[in-house]
Design a protein around this motif. Structure first.
Motif, PDB file in Angstrom:
ATOM      1  N   GLY A  67       0.782  -1.226   0.000  1.00  0.00           N
ATOM      2  CA  GLY A  67       0.000   0.000   0.000  1.00  0.00           C
ATOM      3  C   GLY A  67       0.815   1.277   0.000  1.00  0.00           C
ATOM      4  N   ASP A  68       0.289   2.280   0.711  1.00  0.00           N
ATOM      5  CA  ASP A  68       0.860   3.625   0.674  1.00  0.00           C
ATOM      6  C   ASP A  68       2.305   3.665   1.142  1.00  0.00           C
ATOM      7  OD1 ASP A  68      -1.544   4.496  -0.228  1.00  0.00           O
ATOM      8  OD2 ASP A  68      -2.214   5.374   1.668  1.00  0.00           O
ATOM      9  N   GLN A  69       2.648   2.845   2.114  1.00  0.00           N
ATOM     10  CA  GLN A  69       4.020   2.859   2.614  1.00  0.00           C
ATOM     11  C   GLN A  69       4.995   2.483   1.503  1.00  0.00           C
ATOM     12  OE1 GLN A  69       4.898   0.008   5.706  1.00  0.00           O
ATOM     13  NE2 GLN A  69       6.895   0.932   6.195  1.00  0.00           N
ATOM     14  N   VAL A  71       4.429   2.634  -1.770  1.00  0.00           N
ATOM     15  CA  VAL A  71       4.390   3.668  -2.807  1.00  0.00           C
ATOM     16  C   VAL A  71       5.293   4.828  -2.429  1.00  0.00           C
ATOM     17  CG1 VAL A  71       2.924   5.436  -3.872  1.00  0.00           C
ATOM     18  CG2 VAL A  71       2.112   3.071  -3.703  1.00  0.00           C
ATOM     19  N   ASN A  72       5.214   5.270  -1.202  1.00  0.00           N
ATOM     20  CA  ASN A  72       6.041   6.399  -0.759  1.00  0.00           C
ATOM     21  C   ASN A  72       7.523   6.049  -0.772  1.00  0.00           C
ATOM     22  OD1 ASN A  72       3.805   8.032  -0.353  1.00  0.00           O
ATOM     23  ND2 ASN A  72       3.527   7.346   1.763  1.00  0.00           N
ATOM     24  N   ALA A  92       3.703   3.588  -9.281  1.00  0.00           N
ATOM     25  CA  ALA A  92       3.753   4.308  -8.001  1.00  0.00           C
ATOM     26  C   ALA A  92       3.155   5.701  -8.123  1.00  0.00           C
ATOM     27  CB  ALA A  92       5.192   4.384  -7.512  1.00  0.00           C
ATOM     28  N   ARG A  95      -0.630   5.424  -8.356  1.00  0.00           N
ATOM     29  CA  ARG A  95      -1.213   5.132  -7.039  1.00  0.00           C
ATOM     30  C   ARG A  95      -1.229   6.379  -6.160  1.00  0.00           C
ATOM     31  NH1 ARG A  95      -1.325  -0.420  -6.017  1.00  0.00           N
ATOM     32  NH2 ARG A  95      -2.177  -1.309  -7.938  1.00  0.00           N
ATOM     33  N   ALA A  96      -0.150   7.137  -6.186  1.00  0.00           N
ATOM     34  CA  ALA A  96      -0.093   8.360  -5.382  1.00  0.00           C
ATOM     35  C   ALA A  96      -1.159   9.361  -5.839  1.00  0.00           C
ATOM     36  CB  ALA A  96       1.292   8.984  -5.475  1.00  0.00           C
ATOM     37  N   ALA A  99      -4.692   8.135  -4.773  1.00  0.00           N
ATOM     38  CA  ALA A  99      -4.935   8.351  -3.338  1.00  0.00           C
ATOM     39  C   ALA A  99      -5.199   9.824  -3.057  1.00  0.00           C
ATOM     40  CB  ALA A  99      -3.730   7.863  -2.536  1.00  0.00           C
ATOM     41  N   HIS A 100      -4.460  10.702  -3.714  1.00  0.00           N
ATOM     42  CA  HIS A 100      -4.635  12.135  -3.503  1.00  0.00           C
ATOM     43  C   HIS A 100      -6.013  12.601  -3.982  1.00  0.00           C
ATOM     44  CE1 HIS A 100      -3.767  16.417  -3.364  1.00  0.00           C
ATOM     45  NE2 HIS A 100      -4.164  16.498  -4.628  1.00  0.00           N
ATOM     46  N   ARG A 106      -8.441  18.250  -1.251  1.00  0.00           N
ATOM     47  CA  ARG A 106      -7.117  18.124  -1.871  1.00  0.00           C
ATOM     48  C   ARG A 106      -6.617  19.484  -2.345  1.00  0.00           C
ATOM     49  NH1 ARG A 106     -10.840  15.450  -4.978  1.00  0.00           N
ATOM     50  NH2 ARG A 106     -11.329  16.372  -7.018  1.00  0.00           N
TER      51      ARG A 106
END
Length: 588
Positions: A67-69, A71-72, A92, A95-96, A99-100, A106
């Protein structure tokens, strides 16, 4: 297992996985046990592997699962330029962005930034159309933000215009690409006027891009001037202590400048500059091949063409072979990005190999290039149809050298047909390609004793190049070559005076070129002098003898042995016949 041990284990298994598929399963198990640590280590390791595909496949699954971890971690560590992780970079960034966009409040500046970053990655992946959509959305957001805060967001608008120019160029939209690049340069000039120290790199980068857009439009002198300004800016940054950060950009700027100088006919300056670019790019590729090996291949290709231009044939063939070898490796792993580069390198290699006696190898390269361009033109005719015509022209030349005349004629007719389908146009590259194909067609027809058709095609080729040479000095050598072919076609029809006129003009053009640049057109002038001697020996045997002696002085005894032999035979025949019994000499 600490982080160092994990990277070492991934390196060993990553190297072995392409040959031993079971190791991919082991990599998956390691990923499951180590989670986010696997992602962090694999991003570093993948860029160092010759074939990273098994590791990258497991890494992609890890990103999906973590997940997000994950991707970051990818976004924080992935290099700005990477072949191995190009698909992962797009994943990536997508996905970012997804999510945003789910956030109710936003920030439009963040949305614009994510779209900008995604556009860059999509283009690197070979998807310029998708990249253009993303960057246009980014530009619209930045433009609205700049209406209330120019100081913060105007530079981002210029960056978006720059990326849009690159995408448009990849899509074959030369005029639109140049327009966007010019707007970016204007914007950065304004920003640099206010803050010279802050925007020198950005202005140089945009100038570099603009120089390539000018070249695509055959505006070669403007391309040279623009690339020169970019290079001077980068040298200024280098001298002020930014060697590491600008090395890649300076190398790119030097390579572009060399390409543009070659287009104007300044081969000596271009070769000196491209050797500097190769030195920088070898250093970069040795340190980080995943990011910089394609750049090295591009510059080696430029070197090969320049060496061929100045008759350093053996060195040119060596550079061409290294270029092909690198692009073949790159295309094996990323065909969607590098297949067109491999096709171009093979086409150039076919042209360069023939003069050093590699005729069979030349045909093999030409056939492979034509096959690749045919596949590319089916997928994207707007971009690759012109390249397919070029490849047919090269293949026809290779077939002709091996005496396969009928096949050569069929192939060159296909090239001419494609070129004509692109008319009417003011695009100099298309017109130049048509002129070259017509000249080649004239040669093929002449070899089949179809002299009137040969002369007609040669005359049309001369007309095309005469108009181009009036616009750009870089086309003078092609005009002279076309005139040479016309002289031979007219001689075959028994039109001696007309043949002498064409050959005489070819000689005059070649001499003018050599006055400006003595290293160029040496053999071409020798051949033209030989043709002129053949045309005038019936009426002016003493003049013919002088022309042949001048031609012989120009010949290299090793690389021009065949031509030297023909000239010597012609000289002997003239001297034996005497003034009252002139002999025919060999037409070239």
């Amino acid at each position: 297992m600490n982080d160092g041990q994990l990277r070492q284990a991934l390196t060993v298994m990553g190297r072995g996985a392409p040959r031993h598929p079971r190791l991919t399963g082991v990599l998956t198990e390691v990923s499951a046990r180590t989670g986010a640590r696997f992602v962090e280590a694999a991003v570093t390791v993948a860029t160092r592997l010759e074939d990273p595909r098994p590791l990258v496949g497991v890494l992609r699954e890890a990103v999906n699962e973590n997940g997000d971890q994950a991707v970051n971690l990818v976004l924080a560590q992935i290099p700005d330029t990477t072949l191995a992780l190009a698909e992962l970079a797009v994943l990536a960034n997508e996905r970012a962005l997804e999510a945003h966009l789910l956030l109710p409040d936003r920030d439009p500046a963040v949305t614009a930034h994510l779209l900008n970053r995604l556009a860059r990655r999509l283009r690197q992946l070979g998807k310029p159309h998708d990249g253009l959509i993303a960057i246009r959305q980014s530009f619209d957001l930045y433009r609205r933000l700049a209406e209330t805060d120019q100081e913060t967001y105007l530079t981002h608008c210029m960056s978006a215009l720059h990326i849009a120019s690159l995408c448009l160029s990849d899509l074959g939209e030369a005029e639109a690409a140049a327009d966007h690049a010019e707007r970016a340069v204007i914007g950065y000039r304004g920003l640099m006027a206010a803050r010279p120290d802050a925007y020198a790199s950005e202005l140089a980068n945009s100038l570099n891009t603009l120089s390539n857009r000018y070249r695509a439009l055959s505006r070669h002198r403007e391309a040279v001037d623009t690339a020169t300004e970019a290079t001077q800016l980068y040298i200024g940054l280098w001298d002020s202590g930014h060697e590491t950060t600008v090395m890649h950009d300076l190398a790119r700027s030097l390579n572009n400048l060399a390409v543009h100088l070659r287009a104007t006919g300044d081969h000596a300056a271009a070769l000196e500059i491209v050797l500097d670019a190769i030195d920088l790019r070898r250093r970069l590729a040795d340190h980080q091949p995943d990011a910089y090996l394609p750049d090295l291949a591009s510059t080696l290709n430029t070197k090969a063409l320049l060496l061929e231009d100045i008759d350093r044939k053996e060195e040119a063939a060596e550079a061409a072979a290294e270029t092909i070898e690198i692009y073949r490796r790159l295309a094996m792993h990323r065909p969607e990005v590098f297949l067109s580069d491999l096709a171009m390198a093979l086409n150039n290699g076919a042209i360069i190999s023939a003069p050093v006696g590699l005729t069979a190898e030349s045909l093999a390269m030409a056939e492979e290039s034509a096959t690749l361009y045919r596949e590319l033109a089916i997928r994207d005719p707007g971009v690759f149809t012109q390249d397919l015509a070029m490849a047919f022209n090269t293949k026809a030349l290779a077939l002709g050298r091996l005496g396969r005349t009928e096949e050569a004629l069929e192939t060159i007719n296909a090239s001419v047909e494609i070129r004509r389908s692109l008319l009417p146009t003011e695009d100099r590259e298309i017109l130049s390609g048509l002129g070259a194909a017509l000249a080649n067609l004239g040669v093929r027809l002449r070899s089949m004793n179809r002299f009137e058709e040969a002369a007609a095609n040669s005359e049309e080729s001369v007309a095309v190049f005469r108009e181009l040479a009036a616009q750009e000095d870089g086309y003078r050598s092609r005009l002279a070559n076309a005139l040479n072919g016309l002289a031979l076609a007219r001689a075959s029809l028994g039109l001696t005076a007309e043949s002498a006129a064409a050959a005489g003009e070819a000689v005059a053009v070649y001499r003018a070129i050599r006055e400006d640049q003595p290293s160029l057109c040496r053999r071409d002038l020798a051949a033209a002098l030989t043709n002129l001697a053949a045309a005038v020996n019936g009426e002016e045997p003493e003049r013919a003898l002088g022309l042949l002696e001048e031609a012989l002085q120009l010949c290299d005894p090793v690389t021009d042995a065949a031509l030297s032999g023909e000239i010597l035979d012609s000289i002997a025949a003239l001297r034996q016949s005497g003034p009252d019994d002139p002999a025919d000499t060999v037409n070239r």
